[in-house]
Design a protein around this motif. Sequence first.
Motif, PDB file in Angstrom:
ATOM      1  N   MET A   1       1.000  -1.235  -0.029  1.00 32.47           N
ATOM      2  CA  MET A   1       0.046  -0.310   0.004  1.00 32.47           C
ATOM      3  C   MET A   1       1.026   1.174   0.006  1.00 32.47           C
ATOM      4  O   MET A   1       1.921   1.253   0.809  1.00 32.47           O
ATOM      5  CB  MET A   1      -0.841   0.074   1.238  1.00 32.47           C
ATOM      6  CG  MET A   1      -2.029   1.181   1.373  1.00 32.47           C
ATOM      7  SD  MET A   1      -3.033   1.094   2.667  1.00 32.47           S
ATOM      8  CE  MET A   1      -3.856  -0.120   1.983  1.00 32.47           C
ATOM      9  N   ALA A   2       0.521   2.063  -0.913  1.00 31.85           N
ATOM     10  CA  ALA A   2       1.352   3.534  -0.894  1.00 31.85           C
ATOM     11  C   ALA A   2       0.912   4.513   0.324  1.00 31.85           C
ATOM     12  O   ALA A   2      -0.009   4.813   0.401  1.00 31.85           O
ATOM     13  CB  ALA A   2       1.120   4.287  -2.216  1.00 31.85           C
ATOM     14  N   MET A   4       1.634   7.987   2.673  1.00 25.41           N
ATOM     15  CA  MET A   4       1.910   9.306   2.492  1.00 25.41           C
ATOM     16  C   MET A   4       3.466   9.421   2.429  1.00 25.41           C
ATOM     17  O   MET A   4       3.813  10.207   1.855  1.00 25.41           O
ATOM     18  CB  MET A   4       1.318  10.142   4.022  1.00 25.41           C
ATOM     19  CG  MET A   4      -0.342  10.210   3.562  1.00 25.41           C
ATOM     20  SD  MET A   4      -0.625  10.878   1.946  1.00 25.41           S
ATOM     21  CE  MET A   4       0.229  12.530   2.110  1.00 25.41           C
ATOM     22  N   GLU A   6       5.696   7.538   1.196  1.00 22.68           N
ATOM     23  CA  GLU A   6       5.950   7.290  -0.183  1.00 22.68           C
ATOM     24  C   GLU A   6       5.788   8.316  -1.348  1.00 22.68           C
ATOM     25  O   GLU A   6       6.610   8.571  -2.136  1.00 22.68           O
ATOM     26  CB  GLU A   6       5.198   5.914  -0.647  1.00 22.68           C
ATOM     27  CG  GLU A   6       5.727   4.676  -0.201  1.00 22.68           C
ATOM     28  CD  GLU A   6       5.077   3.505  -0.408  1.00 22.68           C
ATOM     29  OE1 GLU A   6       5.675   2.558  -0.465  1.00 22.68           O
ATOM     30  OE2 GLU A   6       3.579   3.720  -0.530  1.00 22.68           O
ATOM     31  N   HIS A   7       4.414   9.039  -0.834  1.00 26.17           N
ATOM     32  CA  HIS A   7       4.178  10.093  -1.771  1.00 26.17           C
ATOM     33  C   HIS A   7       5.192  11.325  -1.617  1.00 26.17           C
ATOM     34  O   HIS A   7       5.459  11.927  -2.367  1.00 26.17           O
ATOM     35  CB  HIS A   7       2.732  10.716  -1.509  1.00 26.17           C
ATOM     36  CG  HIS A   7       1.784   9.726  -2.272  1.00 26.17           C
ATOM     37  ND1 HIS A   7       1.799   9.708  -3.675  1.00 26.17           N
ATOM     38  CD2 HIS A   7       0.814   9.099  -1.834  1.00 26.17           C
ATOM     39  CE1 HIS A   7       0.756   8.771  -4.211  1.00 26.17           C
ATOM     40  NE2 HIS A   7       0.196   8.321  -2.997  1.00 26.17           N
ATOM     41  N   THR A  10       8.145  11.128  -3.229  1.00 27.42           N
ATOM     42  CA  THR A  10       8.270  11.122  -4.703  1.00 27.42           C
ATOM     43  C   THR A  10       7.397  12.207  -5.108  1.00 27.42           C
ATOM     44  O   THR A  10       6.307  12.027  -5.674  1.00 27.42           O
ATOM     45  CB  THR A  10       7.669   9.965  -5.492  1.00 27.42           C
ATOM     46  OG1 THR A  10       6.432   9.640  -4.748  1.00 27.42           O
ATOM     47  CG2 THR A  10       8.439   8.654  -5.014  1.00 27.42           C
ATOM     48  N   ASP A  13       4.719  13.367  -8.657  1.00 27.88           N
ATOM     49  CA  ASP A  13       4.943  11.732  -9.364  1.00 27.88           C
ATOM     50  C   ASP A  13       3.946  11.621 -10.395  1.00 27.88           C
ATOM     51  O   ASP A  13       3.230  10.977 -10.570  1.00 27.88           O
ATOM     52  CB  ASP A  13       4.870  10.793  -8.474  1.00 27.88           C
ATOM     53  CG  ASP A  13       3.382  10.639  -7.509  1.00 27.88           C
ATOM     54  OD1 ASP A  13       2.783  11.713  -7.899  1.00 27.88           O
ATOM     55  OD2 ASP A  13       3.340   9.642  -6.892  1.00 27.88           O
ATOM     56  N   ALA A  32      -7.697  15.471  -3.479  1.00 29.66           N
ATOM     57  CA  ALA A  32      -6.329  14.781  -2.944  1.00 29.66           C
ATOM     58  C   ALA A  32      -6.594  14.867  -1.636  1.00 29.66           C
ATOM     59  O   ALA A  32      -5.932  13.568  -0.913  1.00 29.66           O
ATOM     60  CB  ALA A  32      -4.931  14.966  -3.836  1.00 29.66           C
ATOM     61  N   ASP A  35      -8.705  12.816   0.175  1.00 28.24           N
ATOM     62  CA  ASP A  35      -8.148  11.367   0.303  1.00 28.24           C
ATOM     63  C   ASP A  35      -6.831  10.936   1.083  1.00 28.24           C
ATOM     64  O   ASP A  35      -6.240   9.979   1.204  1.00 28.24           O
ATOM     65  CB  ASP A  35      -8.268  10.890  -1.251  1.00 28.24           C
ATOM     66  CG  ASP A  35      -9.381  11.087  -1.956  1.00 28.24           C
ATOM     67  OD1 ASP A  35     -10.489  11.229  -1.341  1.00 28.24           O
ATOM     68  OD2 ASP A  35      -9.395  11.265  -3.082  1.00 28.24           O
ATOM     69  N   GLY A  36      -6.197  12.212   1.701  1.00 24.17           N
ATOM     70  CA  GLY A  36      -5.100  12.136   2.443  1.00 24.17           C
ATOM     71  C   GLY A  36      -3.884  11.580   1.548  1.00 24.17           C
ATOM     72  O   GLY A  36      -2.889  11.020   1.952  1.00 24.17           O
ATOM     73  N   GLU A  37      -3.964  12.234   0.201  1.00 22.34           N
ATOM     74  CA  GLU A  37      -2.917  11.800  -0.643  1.00 22.34           C
ATOM     75  C   GLU A  37      -2.022  13.223  -1.168  1.00 22.34           C
ATOM     76  O   GLU A  37      -1.616  13.046  -2.336  1.00 22.34           O
ATOM     77  CB  GLU A  37      -3.540  10.955  -1.928  1.00 22.34           C
ATOM     78  CG  GLU A  37      -4.308   9.972  -1.620  1.00 22.34           C
ATOM     79  CD  GLU A  37      -3.900   8.687  -2.251  1.00 22.34           C
ATOM     80  OE1 GLU A  37      -2.627   8.788  -2.780  1.00 22.34           O
ATOM     81  OE2 GLU A  37      -4.542   7.785  -2.254  1.00 22.34           O
TER      82      GLU A  37
END
Lengths: 313, 181
Positions: A1-2, A4, A6-7, A10, A13, A32, A35-37
């Motif tokens: 699972m990706a 935060m 990881e985001h 990058t 991305d 986003a 969605d916590g992204e």
Amino acid sequence: MASMDEHNSTPGDHRHGVGDQSPLPLAALIRAAADGEVTDAEQAQLEAASDNESVTDRIEFEQDLRAAVRRHLDPVATPADLRERIAAALASEPSARADDVVTSPHGDTRDRSFWASPVVATLGRWAAVAAVLAIAATLIVMASRSTAPSVSTDQASRLVGFVGSQHASCKDFGDHYKQKMEWQSVGEAHDAAAKILDIAPAAFHFEDLLTAGGYEFGGLGRCAVPNGSHSVHLIYKRLSDGTPVSLFIQTGMAPSLKLPKSCCLMDCKRSPEFATWQEVNVRYYVFSESPDVVADVLTAFKVTRDRHVLDAE
Amino acid sequence: MERPEFEAKAMEHMDALYRMAFHLSRRAEDAADLVQDTYLKALRSSARFEERGGGMKSWLMTILHHTFYTRVKRAARGPALVEEFYDADDRERIPDEPPPAWDLKSFDPDHIDERLKHALEELSDEHREVLLLWGVEGLKYREIAEITGVPIGTVMSRLHRARKTLADSLEELASEMGLRE
């Protein structure tokens, strides 16, 4: 699972498509964020772009919308028999895993010096020829006496179990039958079956003979007979006494299906009567409580009487 | 992983797979066929799963996704449509129209469900699929991208359009209820 993290590691991305690393539009940033992204940089961009109160309300709307979507889409009931059906399909599937193949680690290290000697080699050749002839003669005699095909009994039992359960759920022509049998007129059923199975409508030549033999078409529905890509379930009723009979037609058979192509009758201990055979690339299965009804269907199909009788638990 | 263990772990995700299959195919029998095909394909390539690593659920969903679209392409007698869609989606920018700021909780859930039902029916398979993976399965963009085989930007774009379609239908509801002008 990706995550935060990881985001965050990058940035930029490629979210807009290949090669595009321009900043996200405000609407996309808000969604986003809901969605916590978002990355730290995107969070800062979001805070700088608008007044926080409006953004907070919009993020909350998106989170509520996600909850509403979940509430609406989540309650899909899995059919009660699906687990059993899949378990049966999996059980009839041989493993493709490499670690299931047993190999001898010492295969190339056996000492063959004695058997490789010239004298033994000459004698051995004659002995081998004699042994091969003896084994071949034995096999020919055995084959001529045997009526049992080389078929996995487990596989046969699972097939009987599957078509038997499908037949049982529809044979009273009740609610399940009405739900499953989508096509109840002969013409529409043939068209639908030809499309599902990808075969010519002419394959349903048996219909006239069944009707002439005193059987009434009940309906056709989709199903998933194990070991094949496509299959349909047809149900008929003998007009004289109402005895139901199910016919399953299957195409795209898996190589793992080891049934003989000629007519194969199951001698079932638990189920009444089951027959299966194959014509070119189409396999048929018949199931009924009455052996003479199955015999009628075989007659309608002009199935040759080269039968194998199998045991199925 | 031994085969019995593999099968047991795979079967844990049957409900999620059936849900995805049902929302994609919209027919119970098709969904059941799709799930069965997915499990058979998964078993045949189980060695690949161990080489690949990662979660069982997303791997199974990836197989289901590909199985479904293979059928769609076969039914359409040509592979162009889905590919064209992907290409078009990648080229399009995400429209910059922020979501509403009003309180969704002020509505009766039954009214919301009714509107969502109609709005969801209007969505394409691709948009409904990402919405399901996002909304119900709670997956991250990156996971959805892996399952659907498209870039993250395309996932965001599809999600954006799907959510906007739903939000627009709820805006209509808000207007009818007098909560919006």
